[in-house]
Design a protein around this motif. Structure first.
Motif, PDB file in Angstrom:
ATOM      1  N   LEU A 146      -0.214   7.958  -8.972  1.00  0.00           N
ATOM      2  CA  LEU A 146      -1.356   8.592  -8.453  1.00  0.00           C
ATOM      3  C   LEU A 146      -1.904   7.739  -7.388  1.00  0.00           C
ATOM      4  O   LEU A 146      -2.365   6.438  -7.421  1.00  0.00           O
ATOM      5  N   PHE A 147      -2.240   8.129  -6.129  1.00  0.00           N
ATOM      6  CA  PHE A 147      -2.970   7.522  -4.978  1.00  0.00           C
ATOM      7  C   PHE A 147      -4.473   7.787  -5.066  1.00  0.00           C
ATOM      8  O   PHE A 147      -4.835   8.795  -4.573  1.00  0.00           O
ATOM      9  N   ALA A 148      -5.154   6.893  -5.627  1.00  0.00           N
ATOM     10  CA  ALA A 148      -6.570   7.102  -5.764  1.00  0.00           C
ATOM     11  C   ALA A 148      -7.366   5.611  -5.809  1.00  0.00           C
ATOM     12  O   ALA A 148      -6.718   4.458  -5.988  1.00  0.00           O
ATOM     13  N   VAL A 149      -8.452   5.699  -5.675  1.00  0.00           N
ATOM     14  CA  VAL A 149      -9.209   4.294  -5.586  1.00  0.00           C
ATOM     15  C   VAL A 149      -9.074   3.618  -7.120  1.00  0.00           C
ATOM     16  O   VAL A 149      -9.151   4.448  -8.290  1.00  0.00           O
ATOM     17  N   LYS A 150      -8.961   2.283  -6.951  1.00  0.00           N
ATOM     18  CA  LYS A 150      -8.834   1.359  -8.379  1.00  0.00           C
ATOM     19  C   LYS A 150      -7.271   1.788  -8.689  1.00  0.00           C
ATOM     20  O   LYS A 150      -7.116   1.059  -9.912  1.00  0.00           O
ATOM     21  N   GLU A 151      -6.805   2.431  -8.294  1.00  0.00           N
ATOM     22  CA  GLU A 151      -5.071   2.341  -8.778  1.00  0.00           C
ATOM     23  C   GLU A 151      -4.349   1.517  -7.916  1.00  0.00           C
ATOM     24  O   GLU A 151      -4.676   1.094  -6.745  1.00  0.00           O
ATOM     25  N   ARG A 152      -3.204   0.988  -8.543  1.00  0.00           N
ATOM     26  CA  ARG A 152      -2.265   0.192  -7.857  1.00  0.00           C
ATOM     27  C   ARG A 152      -1.365   0.956  -6.930  1.00  0.00           C
ATOM     28  O   ARG A 152      -0.750   1.791  -7.256  1.00  0.00           O
ATOM     29  N   TYR A 153      -1.350   0.230  -5.598  1.00  0.00           N
ATOM     30  CA  TYR A 153      -0.397   0.883  -4.708  1.00  0.00           C
ATOM     31  C   TYR A 153       1.112   0.614  -5.011  1.00  0.00           C
ATOM     32  O   TYR A 153       1.189  -0.698  -5.039  1.00  0.00           O
ATOM     33  N   PRO A 154       2.170   1.515  -5.152  1.00  0.00           N
ATOM     34  CA  PRO A 154       3.433   0.906  -5.603  1.00  0.00           C
ATOM     35  C   PRO A 154       4.215   0.680  -4.482  1.00  0.00           C
ATOM     36  O   PRO A 154       5.151   1.133  -4.144  1.00  0.00           O
ATOM     37  N   VAL A 155       3.915  -0.675  -4.125  1.00  0.00           N
ATOM     38  CA  VAL A 155       4.578  -1.409  -2.893  1.00  0.00           C
ATOM     39  C   VAL A 155       6.354  -1.461  -3.273  1.00  0.00           C
ATOM     40  O   VAL A 155       6.983  -1.670  -2.484  1.00  0.00           O
ATOM     41  N   GLU A 156       6.304  -1.620  -4.755  1.00  0.00           N
ATOM     42  CA  GLU A 156       7.577  -2.169  -5.081  1.00  0.00           C
ATOM     43  C   GLU A 156       8.713  -1.108  -4.897  1.00  0.00           C
ATOM     44  O   GLU A 156       9.816  -1.404  -5.203  1.00  0.00           O
ATOM     45  N   LYS A 157       8.194   0.105  -4.918  1.00  0.00           N
ATOM     46  CA  LYS A 157       9.046   1.528  -4.896  1.00  0.00           C
ATOM     47  C   LYS A 157       9.591   1.699  -3.374  1.00  0.00           C
ATOM     48  O   LYS A 157      10.340   2.732  -3.333  1.00  0.00           O
ATOM     49  N   ALA A 158       9.222   0.713  -2.408  1.00  0.00           N
ATOM     50  CA  ALA A 158       9.768   1.127  -1.175  1.00  0.00           C
ATOM     51  C   ALA A 158      11.199   1.106  -1.180  1.00  0.00           C
ATOM     52  O   ALA A 158      11.922   0.195  -1.790  1.00  0.00           O
ATOM     53  N   VAL A 159      11.980   1.813  -0.317  1.00  0.00           N
ATOM     54  CA  VAL A 159      13.386   2.215  -0.326  1.00  0.00           C
ATOM     55  C   VAL A 159      13.904   0.985   0.586  1.00  0.00           C
ATOM     56  O   VAL A 159      13.355   0.794   1.711  1.00  0.00           O
ATOM     57  N   GLN A 160      14.997   0.247   0.151  1.00  0.00           N
ATOM     58  CA  GLN A 160      15.428  -0.844   1.059  1.00  0.00           C
ATOM     59  C   GLN A 160      16.670  -0.265   1.753  1.00  0.00           C
ATOM     60  O   GLN A 160      17.515   0.740   0.812  1.00  0.00           O
ATOM     61  N   HIS A 161      16.938  -0.862   2.718  1.00  0.00           N
ATOM     62  CA  HIS A 161      18.127  -0.328   3.602  1.00  0.00           C
ATOM     63  C   HIS A 161      19.312  -1.026   2.955  1.00  0.00           C
ATOM     64  O   HIS A 161      19.765  -2.223   2.808  1.00  0.00           O
ATOM     65  N   THR A 162      20.383   0.196   2.765  1.00  0.00           N
ATOM     66  CA  THR A 162      21.654  -0.294   2.506  1.00  0.00           C
ATOM     67  C   THR A 162      22.728  -0.230   3.521  1.00  0.00           C
ATOM     68  O   THR A 162      22.925   0.938   4.212  1.00  0.00           O
ATOM     69  N   PRO A 163      23.180  -1.216   4.335  1.00  0.00           N
ATOM     70  CA  PRO A 163      24.136  -1.200   5.330  1.00  0.00           C
ATOM     71  C   PRO A 163      25.202  -0.225   4.860  1.00  0.00           C
ATOM     72  O   PRO A 163      25.789  -0.345   3.870  1.00  0.00           O
ATOM     73  N   MET A 164      25.617   0.633   6.021  1.00  0.00           N
ATOM     74  CA  MET A 164      27.005   1.401   5.660  1.00  0.00           C
ATOM     75  C   MET A 164      28.145   0.770   5.850  1.00  0.00           C
ATOM     76  O   MET A 164      28.458  -0.264   6.600  1.00  0.00           O
ATOM     77  N   THR A 165      29.090   1.183   4.782  1.00  0.00           N
ATOM     78  CA  THR A 165      30.230   0.585   4.443  1.00  0.00           C
ATOM     79  C   THR A 165      31.223   1.832   4.453  1.00  0.00           C
ATOM     80  O   THR A 165      30.881   3.024   4.293  1.00  0.00           O
ATOM     81  N   GLU A 166      32.804   1.419   4.557  1.00  0.00           N
ATOM     82  CA  GLU A 166      33.697   2.392   4.433  1.00  0.00           C
ATOM     83  C   GLU A 166      33.562   3.127   3.269  1.00  0.00           C
ATOM     84  O   GLU A 166      33.714   4.575   3.216  1.00  0.00           O
ATOM     85  N   GLU A 167      33.539   2.743   2.193  1.00  0.00           N
ATOM     86  CA  GLU A 167      33.233   3.122   0.802  1.00  0.00           C
ATOM     87  C   GLU A 167      32.272   4.149   0.662  1.00  0.00           C
ATOM     88  O   GLU A 167      32.385   5.313   0.405  1.00  0.00           O
ATOM     89  N   ALA A 168      30.872   3.711   1.117  1.00  0.00           N
ATOM     90  CA  ALA A 168      29.968   4.542   1.195  1.00  0.00           C
ATOM     91  C   ALA A 168      30.112   5.977   1.983  1.00  0.00           C
ATOM     92  O   ALA A 168      29.575   6.915   1.753  1.00  0.00           O
TER      93      ALA A 168
END
Length: 740
Positions: A146-168
């Protein structure tokens, strides 16, 4: 379709440049241009940076100034309250999400200003623990966020980049649901690269972007898959190390459909060259930085959008004027048609006068015998079937109006052929009048229609003029007088002072207050310059900049003296007096033993050169900057007056300004020694132009000091505007401050 918003890869390169432009700067102010567009002004001594942010769309530094509302919004005031004057310490992207985090302050004494550029976007202010303090819009992303005043911003949910590999990569190409879809669609939806970068990688790998994935694609095309992997890994390297990439930006554009020469439509922008735009259809433009390319790209769209809105408003107002004009024209046309019908009916009644009188007599006789109206209609229909010529011209009955409708035609011998073949015209006649009396009635109706037409024609011009005036007034109120986007001009260093340019192209500057007088002499009084002052309360220190070191012409000295006197108490007192000038080396800040020189006061050693008294005349002028290619046309303008023999001004040689030899006995404070205490002088930057020049236009002179707009009172009445000595190298004026 043109690119509409920045991508995750774009943000990587924008953050790199924003770090260079914003870190270490203080947030001087913040403005709301629209409900979604905001402008941040970062500043440090001698330098300013403007960052434009459109929630959910873009962020970049800008070289353009936008029009903004007079009053800031409540959200803007909230941001100003918490962030104004705070130093920017960090600018970073959260993972590979389209989110940028500006950090103001350090450790626990800090705020985070977070910009989101996905979906509808958002601007969020949090404290050091990422607890939301204020945000542009409240919303719920999922059941837990919930994005509202006095709520905590979920900064830890940011998507991290995964380098491309042959298997992926092989897993993506053979993932469930990918079969039958294009390879571009699969990679764009399941990776963070974005459609443009994916298409670039596919073309680099010599794979058509629209190639449909089939079972066993990787096995059947191993070399193409390896080339694609190498292209994706190259993009990974750029994302991981954006600082290693060249600082450049690219704009791709296509010729305008109008076919006008030099007109293009922007299609895409990128931080590195893209293969799909390396064709003859597109033209690329390389700029020194990615920020500049994004700024130019979106500013072009913004300008076009503003022009479209102005044009639509103009069309709307003009359509109202045309509607009024068309309405009056329709009224006139109807009146003219009514005149023709009245004349035609009157003429038909006269042509068929006997039949009309006979029909009227029959109806009168029947009504006199008290025959029922229904029975009378039946009798007339019966007579029509029997071929009665009188009954056959009776078309309808209007007994409630005491009228009947007759079908009449022109049956005279001299009638034209078209009149004989024309259908019968229904004419309504009054049964209480004769045929000629009914004809007279129609002629009277024609006269009334003529009178109405004359009145309507006379009122049309007034109505159209009134509608046009009202439309012009509405356009003036609704449409800005100037362009909504203007290039930010970097002010010159002397614009923080009072200044003007003399008729002989010399710059004259004077302080607005005692502090500016102090800095003016200490920082900007150089060898060859002339110091001008007056023995009056409130007179400021004036400097004539003389970089060539030649003798300053008397006209320039006189104009500088007039400025010095006019910006003193003499203006209010209407006293005409003289100013004086000395060389630069006669001005000193060293006071005699036992004395003290306050701020803005200086010691003058040696002789003062008094100037002739001048009337109190101040002028306002507009000075414009000519284009570089036009400079040769103005080289010989505003030159000092020279004699025919080619010598310097007034026929004198042109030696360098001599260094005055001050005798030792004059350093002890005798009659030739004076202390000038320069009081503050108010007023704006209007210049004194006694001799209007080709570089100035629309000069407005005032010969009555009492009616002038410049106030030159002393320090007791007005201390003068404040000025930041840390910004002595450049003008302190902010073109965006006027609107709050």
């Amino acid at each position: 379709m043109p690119k509409q918003r920045i991508s995750s890869v774009d943000i990587k390169f924008l953050v790199r440049e924003l770090q260079q432009s914003c870190i270490g700067f203080r947030l001087a102010n913040l403005y709301d241009v629209t409900g979604k567009v905001y402008m941040l002004k970062f500043a440090k001594p001698d330098h300013k940076e403007f960052v434009i942010v459109e929630s959910g769309v873009r962020i970049h530094t800008t070289a353009y100034m936008r029009a903004k509302p007079t009053l800031p919004s409540a959200f803007t005031l909230k941001l100003r309250k918490h962030l104004r004057t705070w130093r920017c310490e960090k600018v970073e992207q959260l993972g590979v999400d389209r989110i940028i985090d500006f950090t103001f302050g350090r450790e626990e004494a800090c705020y985070h200003l977070i910009f989101e550029f996905y979906a509808k976007g958002n601007i969020i202010l949090t404290d050091h623990e990422y607890t939301i303090v204020a945000l542009l819009r409240t919303h719920k992303q999922d059941a837990e966020s919930l994005f509202a005043v006095k709520e905590r911003y979920p900064v830890e949910k940011a998507v991290q980049h995964t380098p491309m590999t042959e298997e992926a990569l092989l897993a993506l190409l053979s993932s469930p649901g990918s079969e039958g879809n294009s390879i571009k669609q699969v990679l764009s939806s399941k990776t963070e690269y974005g459609p443009a970068q994916v298409e670039h990688c596919l073309l680099t790998a010599e794979i058509k972007p629209n190639t449909k994935l089939k079972s066993g694609f990787s096995t059947a095309n191993p070399e193409a898959v390896q080339r694609l992997l190498q292209a994706l890994q190259a993009v990974d390297d750029l994302i991981a190390h954006p600082e290693a990439a060249p600082a450049a930006g690219y704009i791709y554009k296509v010729p305008s459909p109008s076919g006008a020469e030099g007109e293009f439509l922007y299609e895409h922008f990128s931080a590195f060259p893209l293969r799909q735009y390396a064709t003859e259809r597109f033209q690329s433009e390389e700029l020194p930085s990615f920020n500049q390319s994004v700024d130019q790209y979106f500013s072009k769209f913004e300008d076009q959008k503003a022009e479209g809105e102005v044009e639509s408003k103009q069309q709307e107002k003009l359509s109202k004027v045309e509607k009024v004009k068309l309405d009056h024209e329709n009224r006139i046309r109807e009146l003219q048609q009514a005149q023709e019908n009245s004349v035609r009916k009157a003429e038909l009644i006269i042509c068929n006068a006997e039949d009309v009188d006979a029909a009227i007599a029959v109806i009168r006789s029947a009504l006199a015998q008290s025959i029922d109206w229904t029975e009378l209609k039946r009798v007339v229909k019966e007579q029509c079937r029997m071929g009665n010529p009188i009954a056959m011209i009776i078309h309808d009955f209007h007994f409630e109006e005491n009228k009947i409708t007759l079908l009449l035609g022109d049956t005279t011998d001299d009638a034209a052929e078209e009149d004989l073949t024309a259908p019968m015209l229904p004419v309504r006649v009054d049964i209480s009048l004769s045929a000629y009396a009914n004809a007279r009635t129609y002629f009277d109706q024609k006269k009334k229609a003529v009178a109405k037409e004359e009145k309507t024609s006379a009122a049309t011009a007034k109505a159209v003029k009134s509608a046009q005036k009202r439309a012009d007034k509405d356009l003036k109120n609704e449409i800005p007088s100037g362009p909504t986007i203007k290039v930010l001009r970097k002010p010159y260093w002397f614009e923080k002072f009072n200044w003007f340019i003399t008729s002989e192209n010399l710059l004259v500057i004077s302080g607005r207050d005692a502090q500016q007088n102090e800095i003016l002499v200490k920082r900007y009084l150089r060898q060859g310059d002339v110091y001008v002052h007056a023995d009056l309360h409130g007179a400021s220190s004036c400097i004539i900049k003389n970089p060539l070191g030649k003798p300053v012409p008397p006209v320039s000295l006189s104009q500088a003296g007039s400025m010095c006197v006019a910006r003193s108490a003499a203006w209010d007192s209407k006293i005409i007096t003289s100013a004086w000038w000395v060389y630069h080396n006669q001005v000193s800040k060293t006071a005699p033993t036992g004395e003290y020189l306050p701020t803005g006061s200086f010691m003058i050693r040696g002789k003062k050169n008094f100037l002739p008294p001048n009337p109190l005349v101040m002028g306002l002028a507009i000075i414009w900057k000519v284009a570089d290619e036009c400079i040769p046309n103005h080289v010989h303008e505003r030159r000092p007056r020279e004699d025919d023999d080619g010598t310097g001004p007034w026929g004198q040689p042109e030696p360098q300004v001599p260094e005055l030899e001050v005798p030792d006995e004059d350093l002890g404070g005798d009659a030739n020694e004076d202390t000038e205490e320069d009081g503050p002088a108010d007023g704006g930057g209007a210049g004194l132009l006694r001799d209007p020049s080709p570089l100035c236009s629309d000069a407005t002179l005032s010969t009555n000091p009492s009616t002038a707009s410049t106030d030159t009172s002393g320090p007791e009445e007005s201390p003068g505007p404040s000025w930041d000595p840390l910004e002595a190298g450049g003008a302190d004026e902010d073109p965006l401050e006027a609107g709050g």
